[in-house]
Enzyme design. Sequence first.
Site, mmCIF file in Angstrom:
data_model
loop_
_atom_site.group_PDB
_atom_site.id
_atom_site.type_symbol
_atom_site.label_atom_id
_atom_site.label_comp_id
_atom_site.label_asym_id
_atom_site.label_seq_id
_atom_site.Cartn_x
_atom_site.Cartn_y
_atom_site.Cartn_z
ATOM 1 N N SER A 275 0.729 -1.151 0.086
ATOM 2 C CA SER A 275 0.025 0.170 -0.140
ATOM 3 C C SER A 275 0.931 1.328 -0.126
ATOM 4 O O SER A 275 1.578 1.344 -0.891
ATOM 5 C CB SER A 275 -0.879 -0.061 1.115
ATOM 6 N N ASP B 71 -8.049 -6.051 -6.188
ATOM 7 C CA ASP B 71 -7.965 -4.758 -5.427
ATOM 8 C C ASP B 71 -8.214 -3.602 -6.301
ATOM 9 O O ASP B 71 -7.660 -3.532 -7.289
ATOM 10 C CB ASP B 71 -6.366 -4.381 -4.927
ATOM 11 N N HIS C 71 -6.029 -6.445 -1.848
ATOM 12 C CA HIS C 71 -5.073 -5.287 -1.488
ATOM 13 C C HIS C 71 -3.894 -5.701 -0.862
ATOM 14 O O HIS C 71 -2.856 -5.441 -0.976
ATOM 15 C CB HIS C 71 -5.620 -4.243 -0.843
#
Length: 545
Positions: A58, A259, A312
């Site tokens: 991320s 994601d 994710h």
Amino acid sequence: MLFLEAPVGVGFSYTNRSEDLQMLGDRITADDSYAFLIRWFKRFPSYKSHDFYIAGESYAGHYVPQLAELIYERNKGANKESFINLKGFMIGNGAINEETDQTGFIEYAWSHAIISDQLYKDILKDCNFKDTNSQTTLCSNHVKSFFQAYSDINIYSIYTPTCLNSSGNGKRPRNLLLAPPLFTQHDLWHKLPSGYDPCIEDYVEKYFNREDVQRALHANVTKLEVIRKWNDSPDTVLPIIRKLLNAGLRVWIYSGDTDGRVPVTSTRYSIKKMGLKIKEGWRAWFHMHQVGGWVVTYDGGLTFATVRGAGHQSPSRLFVYNNRCLEGSAIGILSKDGVVLVGEKKVTSKLLQTSTSTEKMYKIDDHVACAVAGIMSDANILINTARVQAQRYTYAYQEPMPVEQLVQSLCDTKQGYTQYGGLRPFGVSFLFAGWDKNFGFQLYMSDPSGNYGGWKAAAIGANNQAAQSMLKQEYKDGITREEAVQVALKVLSRTMDSTSLTSDKLELAEVFLSAGKVKYQVCSAKSLSELLLKFGLTQPPAEAA
């Protein structure tokens, strides 16, 4: 593996000075992380010579290359005490270039039928991704519509169900953790449901607020402050990645392809912007003979891979794709008069006492056995479950449970653990060998996700693809049990990690009929040594002079 909470203020990390939280940014985060590593290696010097890699996901698309760059620069003037043996880094679904991140963000939503054609065209027409500070009212309205499209699904894993509240008729909203500048100005951004697993944030909040957990973690829980200010965040880290590639570091970038927050489209656009030359083209990678994703390799040391079906945070759900979890190998071969299972024992230390029981082979019922590769604690749970299911069936129907029915029942349990919040998949693969009155001798293979299938010859665990390729060449229909043993040992001798094949590194079990009854037999170490010598797979002991 070392886990670091960064920057200060996240998790249970804290500072004794409140003003520190007002100074945070990318630069401070890299400096603090570097200082931690220097002190950690000073305290544990035995690890200093080890190859060192950094990984993150991320917004760590910023943290990881920035820390790697700082280590690289500081190493130039470092002495023996402060040198860190950095070899590379890995980024998952990472924010690495603002313009392409946002372009791919919009395109992914359109290509996956989350937003309409018209809204997609309107955003591209009226929003300026290069200058996020000068957006029009028209663009603002489009972005609000974009948020509304995502408001009922999990943006971090678009095919995962959202978490319902206790009454089952509504969702609990969560804040998105990573926000692009174009979108943070809109209130609806902060109402989108998030978190990878449908209810993982609920579980985590309850768990980490338990007093016993906080005591075990030695956590400081006295009015922890929230980070509200971030002072520096460059638009791109692509120049840093390119610099470190030129310096000879290895770089892995991967994307879970479900994601929607930092989607695979964003990452592909960002990598394309670096203008790297392709070394090995786009191709599938496999796990247990199923496509696990796709991968492309670039000159200079960069590899980009996708993880099929992951969101994710790919490893939180699909860690079992890592073959390192599947220690040891096992091979099963179906013959006309039985089923042969051969497994490799993993001796990780010479200090370990040799087990007197089998490590890879297990009897489930009188007519069914299995070989395992993976996390043994997981295997034990599933094997006990299978034994109970088999006994219940026998008690209810007064006959043995059909082999495939038993396998299917166990695989249903495994598959269920990939679907629900707070659970992880079982990190173990199985080969099932058995006999029943319906189909005779049978061999089934099951992977960690719960998929299973019937096979004539199959391999699981480390190097399973190489073993499977050899089995295709060596296996012949109508093979006898003795011939199956020879083929299995031959294939294992060429594919196992160990350089020498000895009886203490192997286990051999057979399922066959004897006097009309199914028999499960494990080969003794002495008999196994004789077989290896008979088939020319080991050298006879040297005669004493």
